[in-house]
Design an enzyme around this catalytic site. Structure first.
Site, short mmCIF file in Angstrom:
data_model
loop_
_atom_site.label_atom_id
_atom_site.label_comp_id
_atom_site.label_asym_id
_atom_site.label_seq_id
_atom_site.Cartn_x
_atom_site.Cartn_y
_atom_site.Cartn_z
N ASP A 21 46.68 39.16 34.80
CA ASP A 21 45.90 40.34 34.89
C ASP A 21 46.38 41.27 33.90
OD1 ASP A 21 44.75 39.50 36.99
OD2 ASP A 21 46.17 40.34 38.37
N LYS A 24 43.67 39.96 29.45
CA LYS A 24 43.39 38.96 28.53
C LYS A 24 41.67 38.86 28.38
CE LYS A 24 45.44 35.88 31.54
NZ LYS A 24 45.85 36.97 32.40
N GLY A 48 40.77 35.67 37.14
CA GLY A 48 39.73 36.64 37.20
C GLY A 48 39.89 37.70 35.99
N HIS A 49 39.12 37.41 35.03
CA HIS A 49 38.90 38.16 33.73
C HIS A 49 37.95 39.05 33.46
CE1 HIS A 49 41.45 34.41 31.80
NE2 HIS A 49 42.19 34.94 32.85
N GLN A 231 46.50 33.48 33.86
CA GLN A 231 47.32 33.85 34.54
C GLN A 231 48.56 34.17 33.28
OE1 GLN A 231 46.32 30.19 35.60
NE2 GLN A 231 45.14 31.53 36.91
P1 GDP Z 1 42.98 39.34 33.18
O1 GDP Z 1 43.13 38.51 34.16
O2 GDP Z 1 44.27 39.34 32.00
O3 GDP Z 1 41.77 39.40 32.10
O4 GDP Z 1 42.81 40.99 33.49
P2 GDP Z 1 42.02 41.37 34.77
O5 GDP Z 1 40.62 41.52 34.21
O6 GDP Z 1 42.37 40.54 35.98
O7 GDP Z 1 42.61 42.85 34.93
C1 GDP Z 1 42.66 43.84 33.89
C2 GDP Z 1 41.92 45.09 34.42
O8 GDP Z 1 42.16 46.12 33.46
C3 GDP Z 1 40.37 45.00 34.10
O9 GDP Z 1 39.89 45.56 35.15
C4 GDP Z 1 40.16 45.37 33.02
O10 GDP Z 1 38.74 46.17 32.95
C5 GDP Z 1 40.98 46.47 32.93
N1 GDP Z 1 41.70 46.84 31.33
C6 GDP Z 1 41.75 46.11 30.39
N2 GDP Z 1 42.32 46.89 29.34
C7 GDP Z 1 42.39 48.03 29.61
C8 GDP Z 1 42.85 49.36 29.27
O11 GDP Z 1 43.25 49.26 27.86
N3 GDP Z 1 42.89 50.33 29.82
C9 GDP Z 1 42.30 50.47 30.90
N4 GDP Z 1 42.36 51.64 31.82
N5 GDP Z 1 41.87 49.34 31.71
C10 GDP Z 1 41.78 48.21 30.98
P1 IMO Z 2 44.60 35.93 35.65
O1 IMO Z 2 44.18 34.54 34.74
C1 IMO Z 2 47.42 37.48 38.85
C2 IMO Z 2 49.16 34.40 41.17
C3 IMO Z 2 48.87 34.64 42.78
C4 IMO Z 2 50.00 33.90 43.54
C5 IMO Z 2 50.44 32.86 42.72
C6 IMO Z 2 49.80 31.38 43.01
O2 IMO Z 2 43.37 36.82 36.29
O3 IMO Z 2 45.58 36.70 34.97
P2 IMO Z 2 47.56 30.35 43.00
O4 IMO Z 2 46.28 30.60 43.77
O5 IMO Z 2 47.45 30.25 41.33
O6 IMO Z 2 48.38 29.08 43.43
O7 IMO Z 2 48.40 31.59 43.13
O8 IMO Z 2 49.77 33.17 41.16
N1 IMO Z 2 47.87 34.34 40.43
C7 IMO Z 2 47.40 35.22 39.62
N2 IMO Z 2 48.05 36.74 39.44
N3 IMO Z 2 46.51 36.82 37.74
C8 IMO Z 2 45.91 35.61 37.77
O9 IMO Z 2 45.16 35.22 36.94
C9 IMO Z 2 46.38 34.79 38.94
N4 IMO Z 2 46.36 33.63 39.18
C10 IMO Z 2 47.37 33.26 40.14
O10 IMO Z 2 48.58 35.99 43.13
O11 IMO Z 2 51.00 35.12 43.30
MG MG Z 3 42.82 38.77 36.20
#
Ligand code: GDP
Ligand code: IMO
Ligand code: MG
Length: 445
Positions: A21, A24, A48-49, A231
């Site tokens: 999270d 990416k 979840g991107h 991840q």
């Molecule tokens: P990922 O899994 O690495 O793609 O990240 P996620 O999408 O799960 O979580 C990142 C969250 O932060 C999302 O809600 C993005 O929209 C948000 N986000 C990404 N970059 C920034 C930033 O620079 N500032 C803020 N405030 N939010 C951001």
């Molecule tokens: P993105 O790509 C954050 C975490 C889960 C749990 C552990 C194992 O959005 O960054 P799993 O379901 O993979 O067997 O869970 O890994 N986890 C993540 N945490 N971002 C993710 O993906 C994750 N994918 C798995 O919360 O701790």
């Molecule tokens: Mg994510």
């Protein structure tokens, strides 16, 4: 046939360098306007991107974050595990919102996450009780376990209903036995399973192909390719905080094995990190802040999971894990996200080392038990109050923010290439002389 050298500038691997999270999706979307291909190489719909531009918010689980660019070919590589029912839903939702998904291809060698994998994942977490991993409940672990145990069903079976049914018939009885005998679950009916999966086969079958060959052809043509990690380094099955990890290799090297790309293709690696740290699920987290600062970060950063909606644990930036992530990934640049979230914090902490049983250490300990004993040693920085969301070049950042970023860069030992100061595509700063200049063309409308 002529011999073509791989132009290393043409490929960039993007990985999470914390516990997932990190942003990416945002970074990949920003860079993908210049990419001919975006390729996922591991994980499944546990990812979840999030991609944001204007009023549009997309949450992608299997589909690469390049899908919003109509020119970009998107591949789901052989290292992935794919839930066909979820993927169909994801594609339908994108199409409904006007996104053309015809540019998606699926590796015939990727493994399928089946309904029984999800059931096993959930039942296992219940059985583990307070020792649970805190998985996303998507069936990731059981699907990878079946791959390694050589009893998985691969995406290649989606092209032919007969062979899918035959394979299901071979593997289902064993899964039913495990579900019933160990977990008291009623199990799954073969006929119902066939009916359940038939529409997904019709929909996804035509997208299944030999992606390793396709990738090699595109590379030979000199196309520009982004590899999208899911991840993060600390969730890696080998290098992460085992057993509180995911079930795949999340580091940059997996971009080679998870797509059929030779290792020579993995030379430029961008590590994505938040300006602080978060984690979802169980397991050690040395810089976690259980007091006011952690709550502030969660609130300001909207730190709730993209896949499960769970509240993310929050804490300060940890240079010890960032250095470790840099080492195990061979990071050649950093993308620092969510700097804007730190605005308004009175002071900002950055862990430079750990204090562990009376000893100070600068490296990430090998054993999870030792990590649990580690206390972060912080350097403290003055905060700033300015809103950063409209800043578009490094020079315009407040002095205190620059000071913090310089210290972060110094403590990790890898150059910062990109700074994100908001979720929107436009809220991005590309640093001077960075390795991503050729990818960005300053997509800052
Ligand atoms: P990922 O899994 O690495 O793609 O990240 P996620 O999408 O799960 O979580 C990142 C969250 O932060 C999302 O809600 C993005 O929209 C948000 N986000 C990404 N970059 C920034 C930033 O620079 N500032 C803020 N405030 N939010 C951001
Ligand atoms: P993105 O790509 C954050 C975490 C889960 C749990 C552990 C194992 O959005 O960054 P799993 O379901 O993979 O067997 O869970 O890994 N986890 C993540 N945490 N971002 C993710 O993906 C994750 N994918 C798995 O919360 O701790
Ligand atoms: Mg994510």
């Amino acid at each position: 046939m002529g011999v073509k050298q791989l132009d290393q500038v043409n490929s960039l691997v993007i990985v999470g360098a914390q516990w997932g999270d990190e942003g990416k999706g945002k970074v990949i979307d920003f860079l993908s306007s210049k990419a001919d291909l975006v390729v996922r190489f591991q994980g499944g719909d546990n990812a979840g991107h999030t991609v944001v531009y204007g009023a549009n918010v997309f949450k992608l689980h299997h589909v690469p974050s390049g899908i919003l660019n109509p020119e970009t070919l998107c591949l789901l590589g052989n290292g992935m595990v794919i839930n066909p029912l979820v993927l169909v839903r994801e594609l339908d939702e994108l199409e409904k919102r006007g996104i053309d998904t015809s540019n998606l291809r699926i590796s015939a060698k990727a493994h399928l996450i089946m309904a029984y994998h999800q059931a096993l994942d959930e039942a296992n977490e219940v059985m583990l009780a307070e020792k649970k991993i805190g998985t996303t409940g998507r069936g990731i672990g059981p699907a990878y376990a079946d791959k390694v145990l050589r009893r998985g069903i691969r995406a290649g079976e989606l092209v032919d209903f007969g062979s899918f049914g035959e394979r299901l018939n071979e593997v289902l009885p064993l899964h039913n036995r495990i579900l019933k005998d160990i977990y008291g679950h009623p199990g799954f009916n073969l006929k119902e399973m066939n009916a359940l999966y038939r529409p997904a086969l019709n929909r996804l079958g035509p997208l299944v192909t030999d992606t390793t060959r396709l990738l090699a052809e595109k590379m030979a043509e000199g196309k520009k390719i982004l590899f999208e990690g899911a991840q993060g380094a600390l969730l890696d099955i080998d290098h992460g905080t085992y057993p509180y990890v995911t079930s795949s290799s999340t580091v940059a090297a997996a971009a080679a094995s998870g797509t059929g790309l030779g290792p020579a293709g993995v030379t430029r690696v961008l590590g994505v990190l938040k300006a602080y740290t978060t984690r979802v699920g169980e397991g050690p987290f040395p810089t976690e802040d259980l007091a006011e600062a952690g709550d502030q970060l969660r609130e300001r950063g909207s730190e709730f999971g993209t896949t499960t909606g769970r509240s993310r644990r929050c804490g300060w930036f940890d240079a010890v894990i960032a250095r470790y992530a840099a080492r195990i990934n061979g990071l050649t640049g950093l993308a620092v996200t969510k700097l804007d979230v730190l605005s308004g914090m009175e002071v900002i902490n950055l862990a430079v080392k750990y204090s562990c049983n009376g000893r100070e250490i600068e490296y990430f300990p090998e054993r999870i038990r030792d990590l649990s004993q580690c206390e972060p040693v912080y350097r403290t920085f003055p905060g700033w109050d300015e809103d950063l969301s409209m800043v578009r070049c490094y020079e315009d950042l407040p002095e205190a923010a620059k000071h913090f970023l310089e210290a972060l860069e110094d403590s990790v030992g890898v150059k910062i290439d990109l700074i994100s100061i908001g979720p929107d595509r436009s809220q991005t700063i590309v640093c001077k002389n960075s390795q991503i200049e050729i990818w960005s063309n300053c997509r800052q409308e």
